[in-house]
Write a protein that holds these residues in place. Structure first.
Motif, PDB file in Angstrom:
ATOM      1  N   ASP A 115      81.165  45.556  -6.151  1.00  0.00           N
ATOM      2  CA  ASP A 115      81.802  45.336  -4.911  1.00  0.00           C
ATOM      3  C   ASP A 115      81.171  46.095  -3.695  1.00  0.00           C
ATOM      4  N   ASP A 116      79.992  45.775  -3.151  1.00  0.00           N
ATOM      5  CA  ASP A 116      79.427  46.696  -2.270  1.00  0.00           C
ATOM      6  C   ASP A 116      79.229  45.966  -1.085  1.00  0.00           C
ATOM      7  N   ASP A 117      80.359  45.133  -0.519  1.00  0.00           N
ATOM      8  CA  ASP A 117      80.278  44.551   0.704  1.00  0.00           C
ATOM      9  C   ASP A 117      80.129  45.038   1.977  1.00  0.00           C
ATOM     10  N   GLU A 118      80.403  46.286   2.036  1.00  0.00           N
ATOM     11  CA  GLU A 118      80.132  47.061   3.020  1.00  0.00           C
ATOM     12  C   GLU A 118      78.930  47.691   3.226  1.00  0.00           C
ATOM     13  N   VAL A 119      78.303  47.972   2.318  1.00  0.00           N
ATOM     14  CA  VAL A 119      76.656  48.416   2.107  1.00  0.00           C
ATOM     15  C   VAL A 119      75.927  46.763   2.462  1.00  0.00           C
ATOM     16  N   MET A 120      76.286  45.672   2.024  1.00  0.00           N
ATOM     17  CA  MET A 120      75.631  44.439   2.411  1.00  0.00           C
ATOM     18  C   MET A 120      75.813  44.261   3.721  1.00  0.00           C
ATOM     19  N   GLU A 121      76.943  44.256   4.349  1.00  0.00           N
ATOM     20  CA  GLU A 121      76.988  43.802   5.407  1.00  0.00           C
ATOM     21  C   GLU A 121      76.287  44.821   6.433  1.00  0.00           C
ATOM     22  N   LYS A 122      76.292  45.989   6.204  1.00  0.00           N
ATOM     23  CA  LYS A 122      75.471  47.164   7.060  1.00  0.00           C
ATOM     24  C   LYS A 122      74.083  46.583   7.059  1.00  0.00           C
ATOM     25  N   ILE A 123      73.522  46.372   5.828  1.00  0.00           N
ATOM     26  CA  ILE A 123      72.106  45.744   5.654  1.00  0.00           C
ATOM     27  C   ILE A 123      71.982  44.473   6.590  1.00  0.00           C
ATOM     28  N   SER A 124      72.783  43.624   5.959  1.00  0.00           N
ATOM     29  CA  SER A 124      72.609  42.182   7.011  1.00  0.00           C
ATOM     30  C   SER A 124      72.652  42.626   8.512  1.00  0.00           C
ATOM     31  N   LYS A 125      73.448  43.327   9.164  1.00  0.00           N
ATOM     32  CA  LYS A 125      73.612  43.426  10.390  1.00  0.00           C
ATOM     33  C   LYS A 125      72.392  44.196  10.820  1.00  0.00           C
ATOM     34  N   SER A 126      71.759  44.953  10.193  1.00  0.00           N
ATOM     35  CA  SER A 126      70.660  45.687  10.730  1.00  0.00           C
ATOM     36  C   SER A 126      69.370  44.841  10.888  1.00  0.00           C
ATOM     37  N   TYR A 127      69.237  43.550   9.955  1.00  0.00           N
ATOM     38  CA  TYR A 127      68.255  42.569  10.016  1.00  0.00           C
ATOM     39  C   TYR A 127      67.964  42.156  11.601  1.00  0.00           C
ATOM     40  N   GLU A 128      69.228  42.165  12.295  1.00  0.00           N
ATOM     41  CA  GLU A 128      68.910  41.510  13.602  1.00  0.00           C
ATOM     42  C   GLU A 128      68.478  42.494  14.554  1.00  0.00           C
ATOM     43  N   GLU A 129      68.344  43.662  14.277  1.00  0.00           N
ATOM     44  CA  GLU A 129      67.711  44.842  15.213  1.00  0.00           C
ATOM     45  C   GLU A 129      66.313  44.511  15.051  1.00  0.00           C
ATOM     46  N   ILE A 130      65.638  44.049  13.824  1.00  0.00           N
ATOM     47  CA  ILE A 130      64.191  44.258  13.299  1.00  0.00           C
ATOM     48  C   ILE A 130      63.419  42.978  13.177  1.00  0.00           C
ATOM     49  N   ARG A 131      64.211  41.993  13.290  1.00  0.00           N
ATOM     50  CA  ARG A 131      63.413  40.425  12.984  1.00  0.00           C
ATOM     51  C   ARG A 131      64.098  39.479  13.920  1.00  0.00           C
ATOM     52  N   THR A 132      63.062  38.463  14.055  1.00  0.00           N
ATOM     53  CA  THR A 132      63.632  37.304  14.702  1.00  0.00           C
ATOM     54  C   THR A 132      63.337  36.140  13.662  1.00  0.00           C
ATOM     55  N   MET A 133      64.304  35.127  13.452  1.00  0.00           N
ATOM     56  CA  MET A 133      64.032  33.785  12.608  1.00  0.00           C
ATOM     57  C   MET A 133      63.291  32.964  13.776  1.00  0.00           C
ATOM     58  N   VAL A 134      61.969  32.596  13.245  1.00  0.00           N
ATOM     59  CA  VAL A 134      61.115  31.604  14.004  1.00  0.00           C
ATOM     60  C   VAL A 134      61.422  30.317  14.014  1.00  0.00           C
ATOM     61  N   ASP A 135      61.730  29.915  12.618  1.00  0.00           N
ATOM     62  CA  ASP A 135      61.789  28.596  12.369  1.00  0.00           C
ATOM     63  C   ASP A 135      62.364  28.522  10.730  1.00  0.00           C
ATOM     64  N   SER A 136      62.829  27.230  10.644  1.00  0.00           N
ATOM     65  CA  SER A 136      63.323  26.694   9.227  1.00  0.00           C
ATOM     66  C   SER A 136      63.080  25.438   9.039  1.00  0.00           C
ATOM     67  N   GLN A 137      62.416  24.953   7.989  1.00  0.00           N
ATOM     68  CA  GLN A 137      62.030  23.635   7.792  1.00  0.00           C
ATOM     69  C   GLN A 137      62.387  23.333   6.251  1.00  0.00           C
ATOM     70  N   ILE A 138      62.678  22.013   5.991  1.00  0.00           N
ATOM     71  CA  ILE A 138      62.598  21.497   4.805  1.00  0.00           C
ATOM     72  C   ILE A 138      61.320  20.856   4.396  1.00  0.00           C
ATOM     73  N   ILE A 139      60.639  21.182   3.318  1.00  0.00           N
ATOM     74  CA  ILE A 139      59.359  20.668   3.293  1.00  0.00           C
ATOM     75  C   ILE A 139      59.222  20.165   1.704  1.00  0.00           C
ATOM     76  N   ASN A 140      58.257  19.337   1.391  1.00  0.00           N
ATOM     77  CA  ASN A 140      58.043  18.843   0.071  1.00  0.00           C
ATOM     78  C   ASN A 140      56.452  18.714  -0.152  1.00  0.00           C
ATOM     79  N   LYS A 141      55.859  18.998  -1.212  1.00  0.00           N
ATOM     80  CA  LYS A 141      54.549  19.010  -1.731  1.00  0.00           C
ATOM     81  C   LYS A 141      54.351  17.654  -1.619  1.00  0.00           C
ATOM     82  N   VAL A 142      52.900  17.265  -1.187  1.00  0.00           N
ATOM     83  CA  VAL A 142      52.443  16.037  -1.385  1.00  0.00           C
ATOM     84  C   VAL A 142      51.524  15.859  -2.720  1.00  0.00           C
TER      85      VAL A 142
END
Length: 145
Positions: A115-142
């Motif tokens: 149970d390391d919820d506090e650590v995981m939450e701290k890490i997850s919140k830190s993502y927002e300071e250093i990254r931007t989600m550019v796109d998300s797609q569902i793709i499949n191989k031809v």
């Protein structure tokens, strides 16, 4: 010149008659592709923290058979975006959320990592300071025949 034009028209006409399931088909497996832009000088930090959060979750889902595979891809250049995350599912149906699957993943996480919820939450919140989600797609191989 007339003959060259005739050959060109014939080639275009034959290419236009390509048929799905005769000439190619989509694979049954589908992948979720997430495109991310991580700020300069933070890529290593992002990847180390991603291993402690997202990768652990993907390993659990893979071990439980909920996903086929996952991947983390980076670019060697300084351009943005610079990180791509993939999750491959057996088919579209396997992508559907389920309370029983979520509960099983959570139970397995607890068993493996405690149970390391506090650590995981701290890490997850830190993502927002250093990254931007550019796109998300569902793709499949031809698959070409």
């Amino acid at each position: 010149m007339k003959n060259l034009f005739g050959v060109f028209v014939l080639l275009v006409a034959s290419a236009a008659s390509a048929e799905i399931y005769e000439d190619y088909e989509p694979s049954e497996q589908h992948s979720q592709l997430t495109v991310i832009s991580v700020q300069p000088n933070y890529l290593d930090d992002y990847l180390v923290n991603l291993k402690r959060t997202w990768v652990r979750g993907m390993e659990i889902q893979k071990d439980l058979g909920y996903i086929v595979d996952y991947g983390v891809w980076t670019s060697a250049s300084a351009n943005s975006p610079n990180v791509w995350l993939t999750i491959t599912y057996e088919n579209m149906g396997a992508m559907q959320p389920s309370k029983s699957r979520a509960d099983a993943v959570e139970a397995e996480w607890e068993k493996r990592y405690g149970d390391d919820d506090e650590v995981m939450e701290k890490i997850s919140k830190s993502y927002e300071e250093i990254r931007t989600m550019v796109d998300s797609q569902i793709i499949n191989k031809v698959v070409f025949k």
